[in-house]
Design an enzyme around this catalytic site. Structure first.
Site, PDB file in Angstrom:
ATOM      1  N   ASP A   1     -63.536  16.343  44.303  1.00 20.90           N
ATOM      2  CA  ASP A   1     -63.544  17.807  44.336  1.00 20.90           C
ATOM      3  C   ASP A   1     -62.349  18.462  43.661  1.00 20.90           C
ATOM      4  OD1 ASP A   1     -61.479  17.152  46.013  1.00 20.90           O
ATOM      5  OD2 ASP A   1     -62.586  17.550  47.860  1.00 20.90           O
TER       6      ASP A   1
ATOM      7  N   GLU B   1     -68.639  10.314  45.843  1.00 16.58           N
ATOM      8  CA  GLU B   1     -68.206  11.096  47.019  1.00 16.58           C
ATOM      9  C   GLU B   1     -68.877  12.472  47.009  1.00 16.58           C
ATOM     10  OE1 GLU B   1     -64.156  12.846  47.985  1.00 16.58           O
ATOM     11  OE2 GLU B   1     -63.967  10.954  49.056  1.00 16.58           O
TER      12      GLU B   1
ATOM     13  N   GLU C   1     -61.428  23.215  46.855  1.00 14.51           N
ATOM     14  CA  GLU C   1     -62.221  21.991  46.770  1.00 14.51           C
ATOM     15  C   GLU C   1     -63.679  22.183  47.196  1.00 14.51           C
ATOM     16  OE1 GLU C   1     -59.205  22.219  48.110  1.00 14.51           O
ATOM     17  OE2 GLU C   1     -57.946  20.876  46.919  1.00 14.51           O
TER      18      GLU C   1
ATOM     19  N   HIS D   1     -50.227  18.648  51.810  1.00 13.76           N
ATOM     20  CA  HIS D   1     -50.223  19.234  50.463  1.00 13.76           C
ATOM     21  C   HIS D   1     -51.279  20.307  50.250  1.00 13.76           C
ATOM     22  CE1 HIS D   1     -53.986  17.524  48.928  1.00 13.76           C
ATOM     23  NE2 HIS D   1     -53.715  16.496  49.675  1.00 13.76           N
TER      24      HIS D   1
ATOM     25  N   ARG E   1     -53.441  23.483  49.629  1.00 12.89           N
ATOM     26  CA  ARG E   1     -53.120  24.840  49.155  1.00 12.89           C
ATOM     27  C   ARG E   1     -53.247  25.876  50.259  1.00 12.89           C
ATOM     28  NH1 ARG E   1     -53.715  23.092  44.043  1.00 12.89           N
ATOM     29  NH2 ARG E   1     -52.796  24.407  42.432  1.00 12.89           N
TER      30      ARG E   1
ATOM     31  N   HIS F   1     -45.210  15.227  48.961  1.00 12.22           N
ATOM     32  CA  HIS F   1     -45.969  15.540  47.740  1.00 12.22           C
ATOM     33  C   HIS F   1     -45.046  16.323  46.783  1.00 12.22           C
ATOM     34  CE1 HIS F   1     -49.060  17.277  45.162  1.00 12.22           C
ATOM     35  NE2 HIS F   1     -49.992  16.560  45.769  1.00 12.22           N
TER      36      HIS F   1
HETATM   37  C1  UD1 Z   1     -54.612  18.383  43.636  1.00 13.67           C
HETATM   38  C2  UD1 Z   1     -56.055  18.819  43.869  1.00 13.67           C
HETATM   39  C3  UD1 Z   1     -56.423  18.624  45.330  1.00 13.67           C
HETATM   40  C4  UD1 Z   1     -56.119  17.217  45.791  1.00 13.67           C
HETATM   41  C5  UD1 Z   1     -54.675  16.871  45.468  1.00 13.67           C
HETATM   42  C6  UD1 Z   1     -54.362  15.429  45.828  1.00 13.67           C
HETATM   43  C7  UD1 Z   1     -56.959  20.679  42.529  1.00 13.67           C
HETATM   44  C8  UD1 Z   1     -57.043  22.136  42.340  1.00 13.67           C
HETATM   45  N1  UD1 Z   1     -56.198  20.246  43.536  1.00 13.67           N
HETATM   46  O1  UD1 Z   1     -53.771  19.274  44.364  1.00 13.67           O
HETATM   47  O2  UD1 Z   1     -57.813  18.885  45.486  1.00 13.67           O
HETATM   48  O3  UD1 Z   1     -56.354  17.130  47.173  1.00 13.67           O
HETATM   49  O4  UD1 Z   1     -54.432  17.054  44.073  1.00 13.67           O
HETATM   50  O5  UD1 Z   1     -52.976  15.186  45.858  1.00 13.67           O
HETATM   51  O6  UD1 Z   1     -57.556  19.935  41.790  1.00 13.67           O
HETATM   52  N2  UD1 Z   1     -46.927  17.188  40.694  1.00 13.67           N
HETATM   53  C9  UD1 Z   1     -45.956  16.381  40.122  1.00 13.67           C
HETATM   54  N3  UD1 Z   1     -46.270  15.066  39.891  1.00 13.67           N
HETATM   55  C10 UD1 Z   1     -47.469  14.514  40.202  1.00 13.67           C
HETATM   56  C11 UD1 Z   1     -48.440  15.344  40.802  1.00 13.67           C
HETATM   57  C12 UD1 Z   1     -48.151  16.675  41.028  1.00 13.67           C
HETATM   58  O7  UD1 Z   1     -44.860  16.822  39.818  1.00 13.67           O
HETATM   59  O8  UD1 Z   1     -47.679  13.326  39.958  1.00 13.67           O
HETATM   60  C13 UD1 Z   1     -46.597  18.617  40.935  1.00 13.67           C
HETATM   61  C14 UD1 Z   1     -46.607  19.449  39.650  1.00 13.67           C
HETATM   62  O9  UD1 Z   1     -45.610  20.425  39.731  1.00 13.67           O
HETATM   63  C15 UD1 Z   1     -47.986  20.096  39.684  1.00 13.67           C
HETATM   64  C16 UD1 Z   1     -48.138  20.349  41.180  1.00 13.67           C
HETATM   65  O10 UD1 Z   1     -47.576  19.193  41.806  1.00 13.67           O
HETATM   66  O11 UD1 Z   1     -48.086  21.282  38.918  1.00 13.67           O
HETATM   67  C17 UD1 Z   1     -49.526  20.599  41.672  1.00 13.67           C
HETATM   68  O12 UD1 Z   1     -50.448  19.622  41.210  1.00 13.67           O
HETATM   69  P1  UD1 Z   1     -52.040  20.016  41.243  1.00 13.67           P
HETATM   70  O13 UD1 Z   1     -52.822  18.845  40.812  1.00 13.67           O
HETATM   71  O14 UD1 Z   1     -52.283  21.308  40.537  1.00 13.67           O
HETATM   72  O15 UD1 Z   1     -52.294  20.358  42.770  1.00 13.67           O
HETATM   73  P2  UD1 Z   1     -52.238  19.439  44.052  1.00 13.67           P
HETATM   74  O16 UD1 Z   1     -51.706  20.291  45.143  1.00 13.67           O
HETATM   75  O17 UD1 Z   1     -51.596  18.161  43.733  1.00 13.67           O
HETATM   76  N1  UDP Z   2     -51.355   8.022  49.358  1.00 14.81           N
HETATM   77  C1  UDP Z   2     -50.526   7.183  48.616  1.00 14.81           C
HETATM   78  N2  UDP Z   2     -49.178   7.381  48.684  1.00 14.81           N
HETATM   79  C2  UDP Z   2     -48.609   8.354  49.447  1.00 14.81           C
HETATM   80  C3  UDP Z   2     -49.463   9.219  50.192  1.00 14.81           C
HETATM   81  C4  UDP Z   2     -50.835   9.025  50.109  1.00 14.81           C
HETATM   82  O1  UDP Z   2     -50.993   6.280  47.920  1.00 14.81           O
HETATM   83  O2  UDP Z   2     -47.375   8.464  49.473  1.00 14.81           O
HETATM   84  C5  UDP Z   2     -52.814   7.832  49.243  1.00 14.81           C
HETATM   85  C6  UDP Z   2     -53.587   7.776  50.531  1.00 14.81           C
HETATM   86  O3  UDP Z   2     -53.627   6.442  51.009  1.00 14.81           O
HETATM   87  C7  UDP Z   2     -54.950   8.300  50.142  1.00 14.81           C
HETATM   88  C8  UDP Z   2     -54.649   9.261  49.005  1.00 14.81           C
HETATM   89  O4  UDP Z   2     -53.328   8.978  48.572  1.00 14.81           O
HETATM   90  O5  UDP Z   2     -55.781   7.284  49.627  1.00 14.81           O
HETATM   91  C9  UDP Z   2     -54.746  10.684  49.466  1.00 14.81           C
HETATM   92  O6  UDP Z   2     -54.232  11.519  48.497  1.00 14.81           O
HETATM   93  P1  UDP Z   2     -53.863  13.024  48.798  1.00 14.81           P
HETATM   94  O7  UDP Z   2     -53.537  13.191  50.239  1.00 14.81           O
HETATM   95  O8  UDP Z   2     -52.847  13.411  47.783  1.00 14.81           O
HETATM   96  O9  UDP Z   2     -55.198  13.798  48.401  1.00 14.81           O
HETATM   97  P2  UDP Z   2     -56.550  14.157  49.193  1.00 14.81           P
HETATM   98  O10 UDP Z   2     -57.157  12.894  49.688  1.00 14.81           O
HETATM   99  O11 UDP Z   2     -56.189  15.120  50.274  1.00 14.81           O
HETATM  100  O12 UDP Z   2     -57.366  14.833  48.128  1.00 14.81           O
END
Ligand code: UD1
Ligand code: UDP
Length: 374
Positions: free
Chosen positions: A100, A122, A136, A217, A219, A249
């Site tokens: 999602d 999924e 999502e 994490h 939103r 995160h």
């Molecule tokens: C995204 C997904 C969310 C998912 C989550 C899993 C969308 C809109 N959101 O949210 O559905 O549950 O990932 O974690 O698709 N960043 C880093 N390094 C990384 C990853 C992220 O620095 O490796 C920082 C960056 O500043 C980035 C911010 O996190 O801009 C947000 O990342 P983004 O993918 O937009 O949103 P998430 O909250 O991670």
């Molecule tokens: N996870 C990981 N390292 C971490 C925290 C989470 O590998 O430090 C894994 C966790 O086991 C799960 C996935 O990341 O499989 C979940 O990711 P996240 O919570 O970022 O996203 P969501 O599932 O809420 O979309």
């Protein structure tokens, strides 16, 4: 009869998508009926790379989309602009997306614009509230309206699709591929116990305490919700019998609040996002989990760890129905009270700490490959 090899593009961008797709990519690559190409948008950069390294997968195409503090608008626009030309050049027979995220939604849209069929891994998760989880819930409805094959992790998810008039022959209950990934990580950990040695120091620091493992994490928790969660963690960690381990995160909206409220708290181990086997090891060693993550809700019940879910709704009701997960929202006092109940009431803890696995049996990827080949 001989079948033409299908050219498949698997498209993903974030940590959870990578975790949930690497077992499927391995299964597709082991099958002679598919020419499988991996396209990463790198909506996440470091957290995606961590998974790819563990999974041993090198992307065929890496779009390197992530920018710090990216907005939904900017991310969505960049994804569409970048994915379209890739699909034009690759000419896939099918695109596979998972879950999602913005990447999943936009990849499905870009495939639809080219009339390329989309399979959704999924599929069918629904909270029936478009703002929880946001965005999502709508992302997966968009993917669901485009996909021609829906791989539902559970019967509940399949029923949600059928209720939306998706034809039954297009829906298959497979289990969640996250359980395939979890099994693979545990097998690897058993074979290479030294792999997670770096965590020993942490385990030693909290020896004699009960560890609360935290991730957050979402939103919809940004702002006030995150501050509530941070203050609740500080109060929980004030107990002598508790240690808090918190892989934070990297989203600046999360990091800045946690640094400000918990940064100098010696009883809270704020650590970098862990690679997948390290995180699975943390799930193993903790006493309970406090999270707003989707994937963690699916993994923890299988390991017999109670999960307190800091959300108002969940699109993964199976854990709640089985009594191993509980929705508690993000109110500070409520979080503190729910954790205290699990710490102080052995009967309440025992009732939630039952190992069971409503989300899958570790063979979801094999079922998906079989259906794609049929
Ligand atoms: C995204 C997904 C969310 C998912 C989550 C899993 C969308 C809109 N959101 O949210 O559905 O549950 O990932 O974690 O698709 N960043 C880093 N390094 C990384 C990853 C992220 O620095 O490796 C920082 C960056 O500043 C980035 C911010 O996190 O801009 C947000 O990342 P983004 O993918 O937009 O949103 P998430 O909250 O991670
Ligand atoms: N996870 C990981 N390292 C971490 C925290 C989470 O590998 O430090 C894994 C966790 O086991 C799960 C996935 O990341 O499989 C979940 O990711 P996240 O919570 O970022 O996203 P969501 O599932 O809420 O979309």
């Amino acid at each position: 009869m001989f079948k033409r090899v299908q050219r498949i593009l698997v498209v993903f961008g974030t940590r959870p998508e990578a975790i949930k797709l690497f077992p499927l990519i391995h299964a597709l690559r082991a099958h002679p009926g598919f020419d499988t190409r991996v396209v990463v948008t790198a909506q996440h950069r470091e957290m995606l790379d961590q998974v790819m390294e563990f999974a041993g997968i090198t992307p065929d195409i890496d779009l390197n989309i992530m920018t710090a503090g990216q907005s939904l608008d900017g991310l969505t626009a960049r994804l569409l602009d970048a994915l379209g030309p890739v699909f034009d050049a690759e000419q896939p027979d099918r695109v596979i997306v998972q879950g999602d995220t913005a990447t999943a939604m936009v990849a499905a849209l870009a495939a639809y614009y080219r009339k390329v069929p989309v399979a959704h891994v999924e599929a069918g998760l629904r909270s029936h509230d478009v703002y929880h989880p946001w965005p999502e819930e709508v992302n997966r409805k968009i993917v669901g309206s485009i996909a021609d094959l829906h791989f539902a992790p559970t019967q509940t998810a399949a029923d949600a699709l059928l209720a939306e008039n998706v034809p039954a022959e297009r829906v298959l209950v497979t289990g969640n591929t996250v359980i395939d990934a979890l099994h693979m990580a545990r097998t690897r950990l058993a074979a290479e116990p030294a792999r997670t040695q770096a965590l020993d120091e942490l385990a030693e620091r909290f020896a004699g305490t009960r560890v609360v493992l935290v991730t957050t994490h979402r939103r919809e928790n940004f702002g006030g919700g995150m501050e509530n969660i941070a203050r609740a963690i500080a109060r929980i960690a004030a107990r002598e019998d508790v240690g808090v381990i918190f892989p934070v995160h990297p989203n600046p909206q999360v990091r800045s609040v946690m640094d400000a409220i918990l940064g100098h708290n010696p009883r809270v181990a704020m650590i970098a996002p862990q690679d997948y086997p390290h995180f699975v090891r943390l799930l193993d060693l903790c006493h309970l989990v406090l999270t707003d993550s989707g994937g963690v809700q699916e993994e923890a019940p299988g390991l017999g760890k109670p999960v307190l879910v800091m959300r108002e709704t969940t699109e993964r009701p199976e854990g709640v129905m089985a009594g191993t997960a509980k929705l508690i929202g993000s109110d500070e006092d409520r979080i503190v009270a729910e954790v205290a109940t699990l710490l102080d009431d052995p009967a309440a803890y025992a009732a939630m700490a039952k190992a069971h696995n409503p989300f899958g049996d570790g063979h979801a990827s094999a079922r998906i490959v079989e259906t794609l080949y049929a």
